[in-house]
Motif scaffolding. Structure first.
Motif, short mmCIF file in Angstrom:
data_model
loop_
_atom_site.label_atom_id
_atom_site.label_comp_id
_atom_site.label_asym_id
_atom_site.label_seq_id
_atom_site.Cartn_x
_atom_site.Cartn_y
_atom_site.Cartn_z
N ILE A 211 0.75 -1.09 0.05
CA ILE A 211 0.03 0.16 -0.05
C ILE A 211 0.85 1.23 -0.02
O ILE A 211 0.26 2.42 -0.29
N SER A 212 2.00 1.28 0.35
CA SER A 212 3.01 2.16 0.60
C SER A 212 3.38 2.91 -0.84
O SER A 212 3.89 2.21 -1.64
N PRO A 213 3.55 4.34 -0.83
CA PRO A 213 4.24 4.88 -1.75
C PRO A 213 5.75 4.35 -1.74
O PRO A 213 6.32 4.18 -0.77
N LYS A 214 6.50 4.49 -3.14
CA LYS A 214 7.87 3.96 -3.10
C LYS A 214 8.83 4.82 -2.20
O LYS A 214 9.69 4.25 -1.32
N GLU A 215 8.62 5.91 -2.05
CA GLU A 215 9.43 6.70 -1.24
C GLU A 215 9.32 6.69 0.60
O GLU A 215 9.92 7.09 1.18
N LEU A 216 7.99 6.12 0.89
CA LEU A 216 7.67 6.00 2.13
C LEU A 216 7.83 4.14 2.61
O LEU A 216 7.83 3.76 3.79
N ARG A 217 8.12 3.39 1.59
CA ARG A 217 7.99 2.10 2.09
C ARG A 217 8.94 1.64 2.92
O ARG A 217 8.63 0.68 3.72
N GLY A 218 10.21 1.81 2.65
CA GLY A 218 11.25 1.54 3.60
C GLY A 218 11.05 1.77 4.93
O GLY A 218 11.06 1.01 5.89
N GLY A 219 10.73 3.18 5.35
CA GLY A 219 10.54 3.59 6.72
C GLY A 219 9.28 2.96 7.20
O GLY A 219 9.27 2.52 8.34
N LEU A 220 7.97 2.66 6.63
CA LEU A 220 6.82 2.12 7.01
C LEU A 220 7.09 0.54 7.45
O LEU A 220 6.41 0.28 8.25
N THR A 221 7.62 -0.04 6.51
CA THR A 221 7.69 -1.49 6.58
C THR A 221 8.63 -1.69 8.18
O THR A 221 8.49 -2.69 8.45
N THR A 222 9.89 -0.75 8.27
CA THR A 222 10.47 -1.07 9.43
C THR A 222 9.52 -0.92 10.87
O THR A 222 9.97 -1.47 11.92
N ILE A 223 8.31 -0.33 10.90
CA ILE A 223 7.39 -0.22 11.73
C ILE A 223 7.10 -1.37 12.29
O ILE A 223 6.88 -1.49 13.45
N ASN A 224 7.13 -2.54 11.37
CA ASN A 224 6.66 -3.76 11.82
C ASN A 224 7.52 -4.37 12.87
O ASN A 224 7.03 -4.66 13.94
N GLN A 225 8.81 -4.20 12.94
CA GLN A 225 9.74 -4.63 13.67
C GLN A 225 9.65 -4.06 14.94
O GLN A 225 9.58 -4.67 16.01
N LEU A 226 9.54 -2.63 15.05
CA LEU A 226 9.39 -1.91 16.15
C LEU A 226 8.01 -2.34 17.17
O LEU A 226 8.26 -2.33 18.19
N MET A 227 7.21 -2.40 16.36
CA MET A 227 5.79 -2.74 17.11
C MET A 227 5.92 -4.20 17.77
O MET A 227 5.36 -4.32 18.75
N ILE A 228 6.56 -4.93 17.09
CA ILE A 228 6.74 -6.21 17.58
C ILE A 228 7.44 -6.25 19.12
O ILE A 228 7.19 -6.76 20.07
N VAL A 229 8.80 -5.23 19.04
CA VAL A 229 9.31 -5.07 20.23
C VAL A 229 8.64 -4.21 21.12
O VAL A 229 8.76 -4.64 22.52
N ALA B 239 13.97 -3.40 33.10
CA ALA B 239 15.08 -2.92 32.39
C ALA B 239 15.19 -3.54 31.09
O ALA B 239 15.60 -2.99 30.12
N TYR B 240 15.01 -4.89 31.06
CA TYR B 240 15.02 -5.47 29.53
C TYR B 240 14.10 -4.97 28.76
O TYR B 240 14.27 -4.59 27.67
N ALA B 241 12.68 -4.67 29.27
CA ALA B 241 11.69 -4.27 28.37
C ALA B 241 11.91 -2.54 27.94
O ALA B 241 11.75 -2.36 26.60
N LEU B 242 12.56 -1.78 28.82
CA LEU B 242 12.70 -0.37 28.67
C LEU B 242 13.90 -0.38 27.62
O LEU B 242 13.96 0.68 26.83
N ILE B 243 14.67 -1.34 27.33
CA ILE B 243 15.88 -1.11 26.71
C ILE B 243 15.64 -1.45 24.98
O ILE B 243 16.17 -0.81 24.14
N GLN B 244 14.68 -2.50 24.95
CA GLN B 244 14.45 -2.63 23.62
C GLN B 244 14.00 -1.63 22.50
O GLN B 244 14.48 -1.71 21.41
N ILE B 245 12.98 -0.88 23.04
CA ILE B 245 12.53 -0.11 21.99
C ILE B 245 13.48 1.15 21.60
O ILE B 245 13.67 1.24 20.49
N PRO B 246 14.24 1.74 22.51
CA PRO B 246 15.04 3.03 21.81
C PRO B 246 15.88 2.42 20.98
O PRO B 246 16.69 2.79 20.08
#
Length: 483
Positions: free
Chosen positions: A165-183, A323-330
């Protein structure tokens, strides 16, 4: 490859841009500029909304994976579970996720991306309810199996939907949100699980799939899937929703149709075709990275983090888990930023060196405790090792293998190769998560030193086998691999 029509279209746009300074009617130019900005804002808003809905599946993925870390002690006591029973409960999610991942491609192609996400949500809700009402191991394992099957589908369909669904210029950034939300989901389970009961945490796990199902009512289906199945009217409507009501979508629509036609002309590769001499090297790289990712110990440490901290000498394990949880996201965010700056290969090397060091320190701390040496410092050393491990894993080994996998396979073998790689990944996750409790009971220091040994193997594998793919086209990557 650009077609003659694309070149003509590009030339025409170029002439229009050259002519713009000579247009006398400036008010029309201003009006057109504002209209373009409004269309762009509208289209980005729908893409962002659609992405936000889809990554509720990623959030559910992380919530499910992180569930066992803060709940092991209470669950084992309340339901009188043995070490073997809890090991099965913790690890069965990887078996069902493996099944879900393998079947997800067929499901997503048959009922669509939205249909696959809805089906996955149903499995997850049913699984969490079974866990919430569980009075014994059977109901508990059944619920865990259902949630695992659901996140197995999510692991495939969420990044596919976002990419489509993403435009080419946004595709890379938007797909990496997947991994961020898993964490993020994993961290939420870790944090909330320290203050609520295991049954309450199961109810919280229902929230992401429920939000996803509601959100699906307001977002379009993937236009690429609609085009693939020949639903032309809905395809046009979906693409227009995503790009803006007054956007010119003809060029992108033509490109999508052309891509689908070209894909249909390519031979469909099977698993046996992957062992052809032309493809064996990228297959070795993809499979090898997934083996390295799992055998560094991530699912054992992630699933049972709270018990590791308790074994290391902390009263409840809660402070270490927080501490484990707080480290993962940043740290994951830092890795996402560095991905296209430093490159994939250097991140993998830094990450694997860090994970190797982290588990070595933890193993050494348990060795000191077993020998009754440095007892005042050993628990701190063990906790520091675990935190170094998770920080190092989050910056590279968590996301980069998946990104490289998407880049190294030729287009016509991506389906078969992707299925094989996902299968190997989930199989490794099951072996590590199921055996972890038994290994810890055998020898805590031996367990972590074993993972450290696999870290050394990972470093050697990356140096010898993994190419740098940053900034390279698919053809350039293929030439690099086969050189």
């Amino acid at each position: 490859m650009a077609t003659h029509r694309d070149v003509e279209r590009g030339d025409k746009k170029g002439l229009e841009k050259l002519a713009e300074p000579f247009i006398d009617d400036s008010s029309k130019g201003v009006h057109r500029s504002k209209q373009t900005d409004q269309n762009a804002a509208g289209s980005i808003a729908m893409v962002l909304l659609s992405t936000a809905v889809a990554v509720c599946g990623s959030l559910e993925f992380g919530t499910c994976v992180g569930y066992t870390a803060p709940t092991q002690a209470a669950l084992s006591i309340d339901l009188n579970l043995s070490v073997a029973q809890y090991a099965l409960f913790g690890s069965i999610v990887t078996i069902s996720a493996m099944i879900g991942a393998v079947t997800s491609g067929r499901i997503a192609d048959t009922i669509g991306r939205k249909g696959a996400m809805a089906l996955s949500s149903v499995f997850c809700v049913a699984g969490w309810l079974a866990i919430y009402f569980a009075m014994g191991a059977v109901s508990l394992d059944t619920g865990r199996f259902f949630t695992g099957y659901g996140i197995g589908i999510f692991s495939y369909v969420v990044p596919i939907y976002i990419a489509e669904i993403s435009p080419k210029e946004l595709r890379g950034g938007l797909t990496t949100i997947n991994q961020l939300m898993i964490v993020t989901g994993s961290s939420i389970s870790f944090l909330v699980g320290t203050v609520v009961t295991w049954r309450s945490l199961a109810l919280i796990g229902i929230v992401p799939p429920v939000l996803l199902v509601i959100g699906l009512m307001f977002i379009p289906e993937s236009p690429r899937w609609l085009a693939k199945v020949g639903r032309e009217v809905e395809f046009q409507s979906s693409l227009r929703q995503l790009r803006g009501a007054k956007a010119n979508i003809s060029a992108e629509a033509d490109e999508i149709h052309e891509t689908i036609i070209n894909l249909q002309k390519l031979p469909q590769a099977g698993v046996l075709d992957l062992f052809d001499a032309r493809y064996i090297k990228p297959v070795i790289i993809g499979v090898g990275l997934m083996v390295c990712q799992q055998w560094c110990g991530i699912n054992g440490i992630g699933f049972y983090a709270s018990e590791i901290f308790k074994t290391a000498g902390f009263a409840s394990g809660k402070s270490g888990t927080i501490a484990y949880a707080l480290i993962q996201i940043p740290i994951t965010i830092v890795g996402m930023i560095l991905l296209d700056i430093s490159g994939r290969r250097i991140l993998l090397l830094v990450s694997s060196c860090g994970t190797c060091l982290g588990v070595f320190l933890t193993g050494t701390a348990f060795y000191f405790m077993g020998q009754a040496k440095f007892l005042g410092w050993a628990p701190l050393l063990a906790a520091s090792g675990v935190l170094v491990f998770i920080a190092a894993f989050s910056i590279g080994m968590g996301a980069v293998p998946w990104l490289i996998m998407s880049e190294i396979f030729p287009l016509h073998i991506k389906g078969a190769a992707g299925s094989l790689v996902v299968l190997v990944n989930w199989l490794g996750a099951w072996v590590v998560s199921y055996s972890f409790n038994f290994l810890i009971n055998w020898s805590p220091e031996g367990t972590f030193w074993l993972f450290s040994g696999f870290g050394i193997i990972t470093i050697v594998f990356v140096v010898k086998m993994v190419p740098e793919t940053k900034g390279k086209s698919l053809e350039e990557i293929q030439a690099t691999i086969n050189s």
